[in-house]
Design an enzyme around this catalytic site. Structure first.
Site, PDB file in Angstrom:
ATOM      1  N   PHE A 104      -1.064  -0.866  -4.421  1.00 39.13           N
ATOM      2  CA  PHE A 104      -2.065   0.195  -4.534  1.00 39.13           C
ATOM      3  C   PHE A 104      -1.393   1.556  -4.353  1.00 39.13           C
ATOM      4  CE2 PHE A 104      -4.384  -3.531  -2.920  1.00 39.13           C
ATOM      5  CZ  PHE A 104      -5.454  -3.597  -3.810  1.00 39.13           C
TER       6      PHE A 104
ATOM      7  N   ASP B 139      -1.974   6.053  -5.467  1.00 43.54           N
ATOM      8  CA  ASP B 139      -2.844   7.061  -6.079  1.00 43.54           C
ATOM      9  C   ASP B 139      -2.115   7.877  -7.135  1.00 43.54           C
ATOM     10  OD1 ASP B 139      -2.444  10.128  -4.455  1.00 43.54           O
ATOM     11  OD2 ASP B 139      -1.288   8.353  -3.915  1.00 43.54           O
TER      12      ASP B 139
ATOM     13  N   PHE C 210       0.833  -1.203   0.000  1.00 46.91           N
ATOM     14  CA  PHE C 210       0.000   0.000   0.000  1.00 46.91           C
ATOM     15  C   PHE C 210       0.870   1.255   0.000  1.00 46.91           C
ATOM     16  CE2 PHE C 210      -2.309  -3.264   2.375  1.00 46.91           C
ATOM     17  CZ  PHE C 210      -3.585  -3.210   1.840  1.00 46.91           C
ATOM     18  N   ASP C 211       0.479   2.235  -0.791  1.00 49.31           N
ATOM     19  CA  ASP C 211       0.990   3.587  -0.602  1.00 49.31           C
ATOM     20  C   ASP C 211       0.354   4.124   0.681  1.00 49.31           C
ATOM     21  OD1 ASP C 211       2.083   6.136  -0.999  1.00 49.31           O
ATOM     22  OD2 ASP C 211       0.381   6.768  -2.227  1.00 49.31           O
ATOM     23  N   GLY C 212       0.894   5.232   1.183  1.00 45.01           N
ATOM     24  CA  GLY C 212       0.365   5.803   2.417  1.00 45.01           C
ATOM     25  C   GLY C 212      -0.740   6.814   2.178  1.00 45.01           C
TER      26      GLY C 212
END
Length: 242
Positions: A217, A219, A104-106
């Site tokens: 993932f 954004d 995961f991105d943060g």
């Protein structure tokens, strides 16, 4: 971390982690490589004094084979000694190929986009101030938080040695200035991430190529393309800051 590592070896990871959390405001003692790191910083500073636009600089990456949960003490120590390092926290026993690996991105993914909005509108200096002022306030929930929590609940059904699920935080945040609030937010949520990588703006693709997650993932379309260039299945999470 000689004394702390001895505790890890003799008492086990749980006692070590509790000790790190209890003493997270106590800087770690200087280690054998400390003079080397300070010498590297000196060279970087001299190069930038000669040419403020200099790009050929040493990059410092701090690796720890201990959990992200105990990482606040390492972050505090990095700040205490003023070491501008990317920070990577990972468990050394997470190596089996049969794991389900999810990265995961943060910000804007696991966390809300509040910090991204401040960065976009006011710049990095204001982000650092914003995070410091809210150090003890959990970051808002992001769109993938619920999924990460479900994975966390599944992980608790296994012992650490037999856990078939590996979760990763791969964030553009720096560990020194922006890492502490992220780790404290995960702690507040009760979400244990196996490995945390604070990239300080460095490209994520090469690191992901080493982790080989089943899905990543993020954004940011640039990060998605970078991951896919290394053959990593990736999913773009819509964000207002894209």
């Amino acid at each position: 971390m000689r004394e702390e590592h001895e505790l890890f070896l003799t008492e086990g990871p749980e006692e070590f982690e509790n000790f790190q959390i209890t003493n997270e405001d106590v800087p770690l003692k200087e280690g054998i490589a400390y003079p080397f790191i300070k010498a590297i910083q000196m060279v970087n500073n001299r190069l930038q004094e000669t040419n403020p636009e200099e790009k050929q600089l040493f990059e410092i990456i701090l690796l720890s084979t201990h959990s992200a949960e105990g990482g606040v003490r390492i972050i505090n120590s990095v700040k205490h000694y003023d070491i501008p390092a990317a920070l990577m926290l990972y468990h050394e026993y997470r190596t089996a190929d049969e794991h389900l690996k999810v990265a995961f991105d943060g910000d804007s993914v696991l966390f809300s986009d509040e910090t991204d909005v401040v960065f976009r509108e006011q710049g990095l200096d204001e982000v650092i101030k914003y995070e410091k002022d809210r150090e003890h306030v959990p970051i808002g929930e992001g769109p993938l938080k619920k999924f990460a929590m479900i994975l966390g609940e599944m992980k608790k059904k296994f012992s650490p040695e037999n856990d078939p699920i590996c979760t990763y935080l791969v964030t553009a945040r720096s560990g020194k200035d922006l890492g502490k609030r992220a780790i404290k937010t995960l702690r507040d949520w009760g979400l244990q991430i196996d490995e945390a990588f604070f990239m300080a703006g460095a490209p994520k693709g090469p690191l992901l190529a080493q982790i080989q997650p089943h899905i990543f993932f993020d954004d940011n379309l640039h990060n998605i393309r970078g991951a896919r260039a290394h053959g990593i299945p990736s999913a773009l999470v819509p964000s207002c800051c894209n």
